[in-house]
Each structure stands twice: as C-alpha cells, then as structure tokens.
Design a protein around this motif. Structure first.
Motif, PDB file in Angstrom:
ATOM      1  N   THR A  82     -34.654 -16.528 -24.692  1.00 19.18           N
ATOM      2  CA  THR A  82     -34.135 -15.726 -23.589  1.00 19.18           C
ATOM      3  C   THR A  82     -35.079 -14.553 -23.406  1.00 19.18           C
ATOM      4  OG1 THR A  82     -32.200 -14.506 -22.755  1.00 19.18           O
ATOM      5  CG2 THR A  82     -32.624 -14.370 -25.121  1.00 19.18           C
ATOM      6  N   SER A  83     -35.224 -14.070 -22.204  1.00 20.00           N
ATOM      7  CA  SER A  83     -36.191 -13.006 -21.951  1.00 20.00           C
ATOM      8  C   SER A  83     -35.798 -11.729 -22.681  1.00 20.00           C
ATOM      9  CB  SER A  83     -36.322 -12.756 -20.445  1.00 20.00           C
ATOM     10  OG  SER A  83     -35.051 -12.543 -19.862  1.00 20.00           O
ATOM     11  N   ALA A  84     -36.816 -10.969 -23.086  1.00 16.70           N
ATOM     12  CA  ALA A  84     -36.606  -9.798 -23.943  1.00 16.70           C
ATOM     13  C   ALA A  84     -36.332  -8.538 -23.128  1.00 16.70           C
ATOM     14  CB  ALA A  84     -37.818  -9.596 -24.849  1.00 16.70           C
ATOM     15  N   ASN A  85     -35.428  -8.651 -22.182  1.00 15.92           N
ATOM     16  CA  ASN A  85     -35.028  -7.508 -21.369  1.00 15.92           C
ATOM     17  C   ASN A  85     -33.513  -7.374 -21.430  1.00 15.92           C
ATOM     18  OD1 ASN A  85     -35.465 -10.072 -19.666  1.00 15.92           O
ATOM     19  ND2 ASN A  85     -33.937  -8.932 -18.477  1.00 15.92           N
ATOM     20  N   ARG A  86     -33.020  -6.185 -21.148  1.00 16.01           N
ATOM     21  CA  ARG A  86     -31.577  -6.028 -20.986  1.00 16.01           C
ATOM     22  C   ARG A  86     -31.155  -6.744 -19.710  1.00 16.01           C
ATOM     23  NH1 ARG A  86     -28.710  -2.309 -23.697  1.00 16.01           N
ATOM     24  NH2 ARG A  86     -27.423  -1.797 -21.889  1.00 16.01           N
TER      25      ARG A  86
ATOM     26  N   ILE B 286     -27.906  -7.078 -27.985  1.00 18.00           N
ATOM     27  CA  ILE B 286     -29.145  -6.369 -27.657  1.00 18.00           C
ATOM     28  C   ILE B 286     -29.419  -6.425 -26.159  1.00 18.00           C
ATOM     29  CG2 ILE B 286     -31.659  -6.422 -27.931  1.00 18.00           C
ATOM     30  CD1 ILE B 286     -31.170  -7.331 -30.848  1.00 18.00           C
ATOM     31  N   LYS B 287     -29.188  -7.587 -25.559  1.00 16.90           N
ATOM     32  CA  LYS B 287     -29.441  -7.751 -24.132  1.00 16.90           C
ATOM     33  C   LYS B 287     -28.313  -7.209 -23.260  1.00 16.90           C
ATOM     34  CE  LYS B 287     -31.038 -11.575 -22.434  1.00 16.90           C
ATOM     35  NZ  LYS B 287     -32.290 -11.180 -21.724  1.00 16.90           N
ATOM     36  N   ASP B 288     -27.168  -6.893 -23.875  1.00 14.82           N
ATOM     37  CA  ASP B 288     -25.965  -6.537 -23.129  1.00 14.82           C
ATOM     38  C   ASP B 288     -25.667  -7.645 -22.120  1.00 14.82           C
ATOM     39  OD1 ASP B 288     -23.751  -5.035 -22.399  1.00 14.82           O
ATOM     40  OD2 ASP B 288     -24.855  -3.855 -20.905  1.00 14.82           O
ATOM     41  N   ARG B 289     -25.722  -8.881 -22.612  1.00 14.97           N
ATOM     42  CA  ARG B 289     -25.581 -10.074 -21.783  1.00 14.97           C
ATOM     43  C   ARG B 289     -24.157 -10.601 -21.860  1.00 14.97           C
ATOM     44  NH1 ARG B 289     -29.388 -14.183 -20.152  1.00 14.97           N
ATOM     45  NH2 ARG B 289     -28.547 -16.298 -20.145  1.00 14.97           N
ATOM     46  N   SER B 290     -23.622 -11.013 -20.735  1.00 17.68           N
ATOM     47  CA  SER B 290     -22.294 -11.600 -20.697  1.00 17.68           C
ATOM     48  C   SER B 290     -22.246 -12.845 -21.567  1.00 17.68           C
ATOM     49  CB  SER B 290     -21.930 -11.956 -19.257  1.00 17.68           C
ATOM     50  OG  SER B 290     -20.734 -12.686 -19.220  1.00 17.68           O
ATOM     51  N   ARG B 291     -21.179 -12.994 -22.363  1.00 16.61           N
ATOM     52  CA  ARG B 291     -21.080 -14.134 -23.284  1.00 16.61           C
ATOM     53  C   ARG B 291     -20.891 -15.466 -22.568  1.00 16.61           C
ATOM     54  NH1 ARG B 291     -21.188 -12.149 -28.656  1.00 16.61           N
ATOM     55  NH2 ARG B 291     -21.685  -9.942 -28.385  1.00 16.61           N
ATOM     56  N   ASP B 292     -20.571 -15.438 -21.274  1.00 16.71           N
ATOM     57  CA  ASP B 292     -20.403 -16.704 -20.554  1.00 16.71           C
ATOM     58  C   ASP B 292     -21.706 -17.178 -19.920  1.00 16.71           C
ATOM     59  OD1 ASP B 292     -20.693 -14.953 -18.451  1.00 16.71           O
ATOM     60  OD2 ASP B 292     -18.761 -15.409 -17.508  1.00 16.71           O
ATOM     61  N   LYS B 293     -22.821 -16.508 -20.269  1.00 19.97           N
ATOM     62  CA  LYS B 293     -24.143 -16.945 -19.808  1.00 19.97           C
ATOM     63  C   LYS B 293     -24.886 -17.542 -21.001  1.00 19.97           C
ATOM     64  CE  LYS B 293     -24.662 -13.668 -16.004  1.00 19.97           C
ATOM     65  NZ  LYS B 293     -25.492 -12.589 -15.419  1.00 19.97           N
ATOM     66  N   PRO B 294     -24.952 -18.866 -21.090  1.00 19.48           N
ATOM     67  CA  PRO B 294     -25.526 -19.510 -22.270  1.00 19.48           C
ATOM     68  C   PRO B 294     -26.973 -19.109 -22.537  1.00 19.48           C
ATOM     69  CG  PRO B 294     -24.356 -21.106 -20.914  1.00 19.48           C
ATOM     70  CD  PRO B 294     -24.445 -19.841 -20.112  1.00 19.48           C
ATOM     71  N   LEU B 295     -27.358 -19.200 -23.796  1.00 20.49           N
ATOM     72  CA  LEU B 295     -28.741 -18.982 -24.208  1.00 20.49           C
ATOM     73  C   LEU B 295     -29.420 -20.331 -24.429  1.00 20.49           C
ATOM     74  CD1 LEU B 295     -28.238 -16.167 -26.885  1.00 20.49           C
ATOM     75  CD2 LEU B 295     -28.918 -15.878 -24.489  1.00 20.49           C
TER      76      LEU B 295
ATOM     77  N   VAL C 114     -34.012  -2.302 -26.664  1.00 21.23           N
ATOM     78  CA  VAL C 114     -34.454  -3.599 -27.174  1.00 21.23           C
ATOM     79  C   VAL C 114     -35.466  -3.418 -28.291  1.00 21.23           C
ATOM     80  CG1 VAL C 114     -35.624  -5.758 -26.596  1.00 21.23           C
ATOM     81  CG2 VAL C 114     -33.977  -4.781 -24.994  1.00 21.23           C
ATOM     82  N   SER C 115     -36.471  -2.587 -28.063  1.00 23.85           N
ATOM     83  CA  SER C 115     -37.500  -2.410 -29.084  1.00 23.85           C
ATOM     84  C   SER C 115     -36.930  -1.771 -30.351  1.00 23.85           C
ATOM     85  CB  SER C 115     -38.665  -1.578 -28.544  1.00 23.85           C
ATOM     86  OG  SER C 115     -38.231  -0.318 -28.077  1.00 23.85           O
ATOM     87  N   ASP C 116     -35.954  -0.870 -30.200  1.00 23.94           N
ATOM     88  CA  ASP C 116     -35.345  -0.237 -31.377  1.00 23.94           C
ATOM     89  C   ASP C 116     -34.543  -1.227 -32.212  1.00 23.94           C
ATOM     90  OD1 ASP C 116     -36.438   2.136 -30.578  1.00 23.94           O
ATOM     91  OD2 ASP C 116     -34.573   3.015 -29.833  1.00 23.94           O
ATOM     92  N   GLU C 117     -33.939  -2.209 -31.558  1.00 33.22           N
ATOM     93  CA  GLU C 117     -33.099  -3.172 -32.263  1.00 33.22           C
ATOM     94  C   GLU C 117     -33.862  -4.384 -32.791  1.00 33.22           C
ATOM     95  OE1 GLU C 117     -29.870  -3.072 -33.091  1.00 33.22           O
ATOM     96  OE2 GLU C 117     -29.715  -1.037 -32.310  1.00 33.22           O
ATOM     97  N   ALA C 118     -35.060  -4.610 -32.300  1.00 35.38           N
ATOM     98  CA  ALA C 118     -35.837  -5.777 -32.716  1.00 35.38           C
ATOM     99  C   ALA C 118     -36.326  -5.616 -34.146  1.00 35.38           C
ATOM    100  CB  ALA C 118     -37.021  -5.982 -31.778  1.00 35.38           C
ATOM    101  N   GLY C 119     -36.198  -6.701 -34.921  1.00 39.46           N
ATOM    102  CA  GLY C 119     -36.684  -6.661 -36.296  1.00 39.46           C
ATOM    103  C   GLY C 119     -38.185  -6.754 -36.394  1.00 39.46           C
ATOM    104  N   ALA C 120     -38.840  -7.276 -35.349  1.00 35.40           N
ATOM    105  CA  ALA C 120     -40.296  -7.382 -35.280  1.00 35.40           C
ATOM    106  C   ALA C 120     -40.687  -7.621 -33.834  1.00 35.40           C
ATOM    107  CB  ALA C 120     -40.807  -8.525 -36.157  1.00 35.40           C
TER     108      ALA C 120
END
Length: 200
Positions: A135-139, A50-59, A155-161
């Motif tokens: 993690t912040s709710a931004n791309r 959803i965030k299009d975040r690199s997988r090497d950046k931990p959450l 983000v809003s389209d993919e969020a379940g709530a």
C-alpha cells in the motif's frame, strides 16, 4: 541484479523491523510502499493506523514471485495466465486468498490484491521478510510518495525503517479483477491490460 552493499544492509534492517512487527517504507517501480508482515493481523492493524486508513479498504500483498504468491492465494488458470503476462510489473491482480492471510487484511473478504513489483529492492525485501503489505506510504487522502523526503512526519516517525533509493517513477499500479473483466483502478499498462482481457 546484485544489490549494492548499502542497499542490501537497508533491506536486511527493514526485514528485521518487519519481523519485529513494525511497518517499513520501501521503493517500488511505482511509488513508495508501506510494508508489514501480511500474515500478522497485529502488523496489518499497524499499517491501517499509520495510514489512518478506513478498515473497509482492503490492503494488497507483495510477493517476490508468482510461486510465492501461490503459497498464500488460489488464482484461477486465467488469473495465472494474466499474472505470467504482467507480473512482475506495475499491476495488482485480485485473486482468492488462503486462510494464512488474516481477515483484517481484506475486511473479511475472500479475495486479495497480489503485487509483484518490478523493482529489485522490493523483491529482495519480500524474499527476506515474506509476504508484506503493498500500500502506498502516504496517509489516506494525501498524495502518493515518490521520495522519502515527501513522507508525512507521522508516517516517517512510525516506520521501523525507510529504504531510500531516490525518486520512483510515480504512476500507480493498475488494479484488475481478471475473472470479472474489471479494472478497479486505472494506472500503469492499462491499455495493454484492456487488450489482454478482451483477447483472453
């Protein structure tokens, strides 16, 4: 603090979405966060996507109190003293994680950021849903979100709530590695944190 009925309903709906493997948007005392089940590797993957975040950046992971955090992490005595001083609050503390938190949360690294927000809605969601991603709710690469109206459509389209409690204060949390005496990201309370590290 007792949550208003409307807010309690929104928290319960968000917790149900998290239990179903979805990610939700929730308020904190800093910015809006994107939360999913931090113990479920598939749900963690969803947050990265959803965030299009690199997988090497931990959450980081949000908990409802320090005892809750200790069920999933293994902080040192000094880290516990720091957590007692600054959490709940706009601070993320990096500590050793237990194997109950999946490897993809931290790109396989042994340590994870612990977040206990000074926000009743965020704490209620953690209490209802278990540990959730913090993690912040931004791309990735876009500004942090202080109002749900500012969310990217993706983000809003993919969020379940989405739990909407209005504008958040906006200063992001300071990220600290206490054992290394290192401030990884400067944010809220940074001067107080620097003073604590120097004195303890």
């Amino acid at each position: 603090m007792r949550l208003a009925d409307e807010t309690r309903t929104a928290v319960n709906e968000a917790a149900a979405a998290i239990a179903a493997g979805e990610a939700v948007v929730y308020p904190t005392e800093t910015v809006y966060g994107l939360g999913a089940d931090a113990t479920d590797a598939a749900a963690v993957d969803r947050v990265y996507a959803i965030k299009d975040r690199s997988r090497d950046k931990p959450l980081s992971v949000a908990f409802f109190d320090r005892d809750h955090a200790r069920q999933y992490t293994n902080p040192t005595d000094r880290e516990l003293a720091f957590m007692k001083q600054f959490l709940p609050g706009p601070v993320t503390v990096v500590v050793d994680r237990e194997s109950t938190l999946p490897d993809n949360l931290t790109d396989g690294r042994p340590r994870v950021g612990v977040r206990i927000a000074d926000n009743e809605v965020a704490l209620a969601l953690c209490r209802a849903a278990g540990p959730i991603t913090a993690t912040s709710a931004n791309r990735s690469g876009e500004p942090s979100v202080r109002l749900p109206a500012e969310l990217s459509a993706s983000v809003s389209d993919e969020a379940g709530a989405i739990i909407d409690t209005g504008r958040t204060p906006g200063t992001e949390s300071t990220v600290v590695d206490v054992e290394a005496d290192e401030i990884i990201r400067r944010g809220a309370l940074v001067e107080e944190i620097e003073a604590w590290l120097a004195d303890n």
